[in-house]
Design an enzyme around this catalytic site. Structure first.
Site, PDB file in Angstrom:
ATOM      1  N   GLU A   1      71.258  27.252  36.193  1.00  0.00           N
ATOM      2  CA  GLU A   1      71.459  26.888  34.788  1.00  0.00           C
ATOM      3  C   GLU A   1      70.701  25.617  34.414  1.00  0.00           C
ATOM      4  O   GLU A   1      71.290  24.592  34.075  1.00  0.00           O
ATOM      5  CB  GLU A   1      72.945  26.736  34.467  1.00  0.00           C
TER       6      GLU A   1
ATOM      7  N   HIS B   1      68.982  22.948  32.184  1.00  0.00           N
ATOM      8  CA  HIS B   1      69.139  22.546  30.778  1.00  0.00           C
ATOM      9  C   HIS B   1      68.046  21.552  30.386  1.00  0.00           C
ATOM     10  O   HIS B   1      66.985  21.937  29.951  1.00  0.00           O
ATOM     11  CB  HIS B   1      70.536  21.997  30.536  1.00  0.00           C
TER      12      HIS B   1
ATOM     13  N   GLU C   1      72.818  22.565  35.936  1.00  0.00           N
ATOM     14  CA  GLU C   1      74.242  22.366  35.705  1.00  0.00           C
ATOM     15  C   GLU C   1      75.078  22.531  36.966  1.00  0.00           C
ATOM     16  O   GLU C   1      76.192  22.027  37.054  1.00  0.00           O
ATOM     17  CB  GLU C   1      74.752  23.307  34.606  1.00  0.00           C
TER      18      GLU C   1
END
Length: 305
Positions: free
Chosen positions: A264, A266, A281
């Site tokens: 994940e 970001h 994440e």
């Protein structure tokens, strides 16, 4: 690609910025902390005294400190390179600050997700807010443009807005319905570049509003943030696909998968030497050195025969 463990699962590395001290500073959105990754891999974390404050996007400020949005307790935070933090409350009910960037006027500019506004805060904490002419726009990330203005994405309006330092706003609608732009950055070519988390694309918009789009091969990759490299490459996180993508100056799209499941990615930032950093994440910072990674990939292909 190198991976650095910077937090336990659940702390949520989210935003990332290269600091004036050579460190890589990042937000921990779920634990209410700011972290620093040193060049040697050492990690330090600084609590903000409010675990639920939701630090999100972080940027280097004009005063040698790092500035960041606290989207859950509606404040703008500042932390110096020694780890001393303070924050400033924003006027209005639940504005939800999110994107933040240093402006050309010596102040910090930020977006307010819930209030359809863009704000300006001086290094002394004086706040001015400017309304956007679109209801429910969900202004997201923001960057200083090459034209002396600020540019931000309007996620729910499929648009990009130009905000002058006097607060004057011009809205540019994007051609692809459902683009849902989030990340935006100023490119080396004098244009603005954005990524569409809904449309699965990288877009370019000139200062006079002309748009060119580059659809990703994987339209479900959910590109989130974008940063420009010193060589003109555009680097972006593919949150839904666990990749770090790149659009080269000659228009070629490529991707670097992050090893392991549930990355994940970001926030993303590019250092002056071209090194790319992304916040994962799951609790890591990824470091990608394009020239070295390319050599490693060529070597691996050669070994295979």
């Amino acid at each position: 690609m190198e991976l650095f463990e910077v937090a336990e699962a659940g702390a949520g590395p989210y935003g990332v910025a290269v600091g004036p001290d050579g460190g890589v500073w990042f937000t921990l959105v779920h634990s209410g902390e700011i972290g620093r990754l040193a060049p040697d891999g050492t990690v330090r974390r600084y609590g903000l005294g409010a675990p639920g404050c939701g630090p999100a996007v972080i940027t280097a400020g004009p005063d040698g400190a790092l500035w960041f949005s606290r989207m859950r307790d509606h404040r703008i935070g500042r932390i110096d390179v020694r780890g001393r933090a303070r924050s400033f409350e924003l006027p209005g009910e639940d504005p939800g600050p999110y994107g933040i960037a240093a402006g050309p006027d010596g102040a910090l500019w930020f977006t307010e997700l819930n209030a359809d506004r863009v704000g300006r805060i001086t290094v002394d904490g004086e706040v001015t807010q400017y309304p956007l002419p679109v209801d429910g726009a969900f202004p997201s990330l923001i960057t200083a443009g090459p034209d002396g203005a600020l540019w931000c994405t309007l996620n729910q309006a499929d648009a990009v807005a130009r905000v002058g330092t006097d607060g004057a706003v011009t809205v540019h609608r994007l051609p692809t319905e459902g683009t849902a732009p989030v990340g935006i950055t100023a490119g080396a070519d004098g244009a603005l570049w954005y990524v569409g988390i809904g449309g699965g694309l990288v877009g370019r918009i000139t200062v006079d509003g002309k748009v060119t789009e580059h659809p990703l091969a994987d339209r479900s990759a959910r590109p989130h943030a974008v940063a420009a490299g010193p060589d003109g490459a555009l680097w972006f996180t593919e949150w839904g696909a666990g990749r770090i993508g790149v659009l080269t100056p000659d228009g070629r799209l490529d991707g670097h998968p992050v090893p392991g499941a549930g990355a994940e990615p970001h926030g993303i930032a590019v250092a002056p030497d071209g090194t790319v950093y992304a916040a994962l994440e799951r609790g890591q910072i990824a470091r990608l050195t394009p020239a070295r990674d390319a050599r490693d990939a060529l070597g691996a292909r050669g070994a295979q025969g």
